[in-house]
Design an enzyme around this catalytic site. Structure first.
Site: not given
Ligand code: UFG
Length: 328
Positions: A116, A50, A220, A140, A73, A206
């Site tokens: 990030t 750790d 994204r 985060y 990590a 969604i």
């Molecule tokens: N989403 C859905 N349904 C789900 C899961 C996700 O519609 O069940 C949507 C989210 O709302 C988002 C997109 O899918 O619009 C992507 O979501 P993710 O959770 O896969 O990824 P994020 O864009 O939220 O997060 C990523 C990284 C994070 C980082 C972030 C930066 O995983 O670590 O981008 O904004 F912080």
């Protein structure tokens, strides 16, 4: 070089380790296995530890004569970070300081840091370049931004050289199908969609269809984890060649909506993956797309798996053959 990879048993870390094994570098993975999987480490030396354990860190630096660090990590769930800020500041900032101080004490001054897109917050300028204002909307994101600023101060005071890589949406899996994404709980879109396709989940929602995007769902920038991993290798080599401290975005520069991801995944798996329309998830910006021109120009980074279909195909290979992740 002897390279210490913290968090090397995690999703991105294990892909970094795998790519490093094909180079002339020696890999020493340091991971507490809280979230990571021992089976995901495909070679090199493994130390279970750790970042809170300063004595073990110091011992590891000395025993393996570490030359450079790739630091992944961390805790990385946006939602959890809002409920448990102490956990995020402790692990991502304070434990990270243990690592930096151990580096300085052992005269190791090269670090590649896993940052990030969450450092930017809800920006209006698309594509996002590194110099835009940083207003993280989550603990985060803040914890990662603070660490970048700390590294800058360590550069000024001790000559620490860092490359900070701001990932957009890491996704996909190694082409071999041997390693891939295995989070518990899973919060990321692509694995959730594929778990739904496998019948491992009842519902796929969604999160919002009223965003100002082409089809109302969030957009994204999905980047393949092997392309991410290659960027770490270019970065650590650049530091070895004397590169000054730098920050790079890592994305493909293309945005895909949640609906487009589900449609492409349906095409890949060969069935219609059903989704329902749900509420917005708090804190989700409408659109996040990276400009990665800086790392392309300066380090010659050249993503090989940029296409969304390819990304989902590699993820599907992993999930189909490992429906329970690394568990047998
Ligand atoms: N989403 C859905 N349904 C789900 C899961 C996700 O519609 O069940 C949507 C989210 O709302 C988002 C997109 O899918 O619009 C992507 O979501 P993710 O959770 O896969 O990824 P994020 O864009 O939220 O997060 C990523 C990284 C994070 C980082 C972030 C930066 O995983 O670590 O981008 O904004 F912080």
């Amino acid at each position: 070089m002897n390279i210490l990879v913290t968090g090397g048993a995690g999703y991105i870390g294990s892909h970094v380790v795998k790519e490093l094994l094909d180079t002339k570098h020696q890999v020493i993975t340091y991971d507490n296995l809280q979230k990571g999987h021992k089976e995901a480490i495909l070679g090199g030396i493994f130390v279970k530890g750790d970042l809170a354990d300063k004595a073990l860190l110091d011992q590891t630096f000395k025993k393996y004569d570490i030359d450079a660090v790739i630091h992944l990590a961390a805790d990385s769930l946006v939602g959890e970070s809002m409920e448990k800020p102490a956990k995020y500041y402790q692990n991502n900032v304070i434990n990270g300081l243990n690592l930096l101080d151990t580096m300085i004490a052992n005269d190791v001054k090269k670090i590649v840091f896993s940052s990030t897109a969450a450092v930017y917050g809800d920006v209006k300028e698309i594509p996002i370049t590194e110099d835009l204002s940083k207003k993280p909307t989550s603990v985060y994101g803040k914890s990662k931004l603070f660490f970048e600023e700390i590294m800058q101060d360590y550069d000024q005071a001790y000559g620490l050289k860092y490359i900070s890589l701001r990932y957009f949406n890491a996704s996909g899996a190694d082409e071999s199908g041997k390693i891939g994404e295995d989070h518990n709980p899973e919060s990321h879109l692509i694995p959730i969609v594929l778990q739904k396709a496998l019948g491992l989940r009842e519902k796929l929602a969604i999160f919002g269809t009223d965003y100002p995007t082409r089809d109302g769902s969030c957009v994204r920038d999905y980047i393949h984890v092997t392309d991410l991993a290659q960027a770490h290798i270019l970065s650590v080599n650049a530091l070895a060649e004397g590169k000054a401290s730098t920050i790079y975005n890592l994305g493909n520069g293309d945005g895909y909506s949640v609906k487009e991801v589900i449609a492409t995944a349906s095409e890949v798996v060969g069935t219609n993956i059903e989704a329902v329309i749900g509420n917005r998830r708090p804190g989700d910006p409408a659109t996040l797309i990276a400009s990665s021109n800086r790392i392309k120009r300066e380090l010659g980074w050249n993503p090989q798996y940029g296409d969304l279909k390819t990304i989902i195909e590699t993820a599907w290979k992993w999930h189909k053959n490992h429906p329970n992740g690394f568990k047998k």
